[in-house]
Write a protein that holds these residues in place. Structure first.
Motif, short mmCIF file in Angstrom:
data_model
loop_
_atom_site.label_atom_id
_atom_site.label_comp_id
_atom_site.label_asym_id
_atom_site.label_seq_id
_atom_site.Cartn_x
_atom_site.Cartn_y
_atom_site.Cartn_z
N LEU A 61 0.80 -1.22 0.00
CA LEU A 61 0.00 0.00 0.00
C LEU A 61 0.84 1.28 0.00
CD1 LEU A 61 -2.73 -1.07 2.57
CD2 LEU A 61 -2.86 -1.10 0.07
N VAL A 62 2.17 1.14 -0.04
CA VAL A 62 3.05 2.30 -0.03
C VAL A 62 2.79 3.15 -1.27
CG1 VAL A 62 5.44 3.04 -0.22
CG2 VAL A 62 4.83 1.25 1.38
N ARG A 63 2.60 4.47 -1.06
CA ARG A 63 2.28 5.36 -2.16
C ARG A 63 3.32 6.47 -2.30
NH1 ARG A 63 -3.23 6.15 0.42
NH2 ARG A 63 -2.47 8.26 0.49
N VAL A 64 4.59 6.17 -2.11
CA VAL A 64 5.64 7.18 -2.31
C VAL A 64 6.59 6.69 -3.39
CG1 VAL A 64 5.54 8.13 0.02
CG2 VAL A 64 7.05 6.24 -0.44
N SER A 65 7.18 7.64 -4.09
CA SER A 65 8.13 7.28 -5.14
C SER A 65 9.55 7.52 -4.66
CB SER A 65 7.85 8.12 -6.39
OG SER A 65 8.14 9.47 -6.13
N ARG A 66 10.52 7.08 -5.45
CA ARG A 66 11.92 7.28 -5.10
C ARG A 66 12.26 8.76 -4.96
NH1 ARG A 66 15.49 3.00 -5.53
NH2 ARG A 66 14.62 1.15 -6.48
N GLN A 67 11.65 9.61 -5.79
CA GLN A 67 11.98 11.03 -5.73
C GLN A 67 11.45 11.69 -4.45
OE1 GLN A 67 10.24 11.82 -9.46
NE2 GLN A 67 8.36 12.69 -8.63
N ASP A 68 10.55 11.02 -3.74
CA ASP A 68 10.08 11.54 -2.45
C ASP A 68 11.10 11.28 -1.35
OD1 ASP A 68 7.66 12.55 -3.38
OD2 ASP A 68 6.71 10.59 -3.22
N GLY A 69 12.13 10.51 -1.65
CA GLY A 69 13.17 10.24 -0.66
C GLY A 69 12.81 9.12 0.29
N LEU A 70 13.78 8.78 1.11
CA LEU A 70 13.59 7.74 2.11
C LEU A 70 12.83 8.29 3.31
CD1 LEU A 70 17.15 6.15 1.98
CD2 LEU A 70 15.06 5.27 0.94
N CYS A 71 12.36 7.39 4.13
CA CYS A 71 11.65 7.80 5.33
C CYS A 71 12.58 8.52 6.30
CB CYS A 71 11.07 6.57 6.04
SG CYS A 71 9.67 5.85 5.17
N TRP A 72 12.03 9.48 7.02
CA TRP A 72 12.71 10.14 8.13
C TRP A 72 12.07 9.54 9.37
CZ3 TRP A 72 12.34 16.11 6.95
CH2 TRP A 72 13.01 16.39 5.76
N MET A 73 12.76 8.66 10.03
CA MET A 73 12.17 7.94 11.15
C MET A 73 12.34 8.70 12.46
SD MET A 73 10.90 5.53 9.48
CE MET A 73 10.29 4.45 10.74
N TRP A 74 11.28 8.66 13.25
CA TRP A 74 11.27 9.29 14.57
C TRP A 74 11.51 8.20 15.60
CZ3 TRP A 74 11.09 14.30 15.80
CH2 TRP A 74 10.89 14.63 17.14
#
Length: 135
Positions: A61-74
């Motif tokens: 269900l992930v709806r992000v592309s490579r150009q959106d970058g990697l996750c910034w985890m908290w």
């Protein structure tokens, strides 16, 4: 006015504001900087683990592309997986703070949805404002 250079707090006792008086009373260095002496935006950004990649994480269900970058985890240990940020006496959801800091205010009735489906992610490119129903 507090006698500590750079502090504009009201005098409580002995020329010190409440914050510095409390530090002195506890035997602490009254001029030592704490995390609360830093603007909240800097304190928030210092906790983010940017460009976090987890090769074992797969979600259809992930709806992000490579150009959106990697996750910034908290960093979080909550059972829900959502990060928390303490600000002005309140505990707020870290992803909501991130959205409002980097994108803008939410309208009444809106919540923040994770496009990447990772509750601890605070990358503003992975967040969007939606209604409760859409979420």
């Amino acid at each position: 006015m507090c006698q500590i250079v750079g502090c504009s707090g009201r005098n409580k006792a002995f020329g010190l504001c409440q914050k510095h008086y409390s530090r002195a009373w506890r035997g602490k260095d009254v001029e030592e900087k704490t995390s609360y002496d830093v603007p909240w935006e800097e304190r928030f950004e210092s906790k983010i683990m940017k460009n976090h990649s987890d090769p074992d994480y797969q979600d259809p269900l992930v709806r992000v592309s490579r150009q959106d970058g990697l996750c910034w985890m908290w960093p979080t240990e909550s059972k829900s997986g959502y990060g928390a940020f303490y600000l002005n006496g309140k505990t707020l959801k870290a992803h909501r703070v991130s959205y409002e800091l980097f994108v803008g205010d939410l309208k009444p009735g809106e919540v923040v949805d994770h496009l990447c489906r990772r509750e601890a992610c605070v990358n503003p490119r992975h967040l969007e404002a939606v209604t409760h129903r859409e979420n």
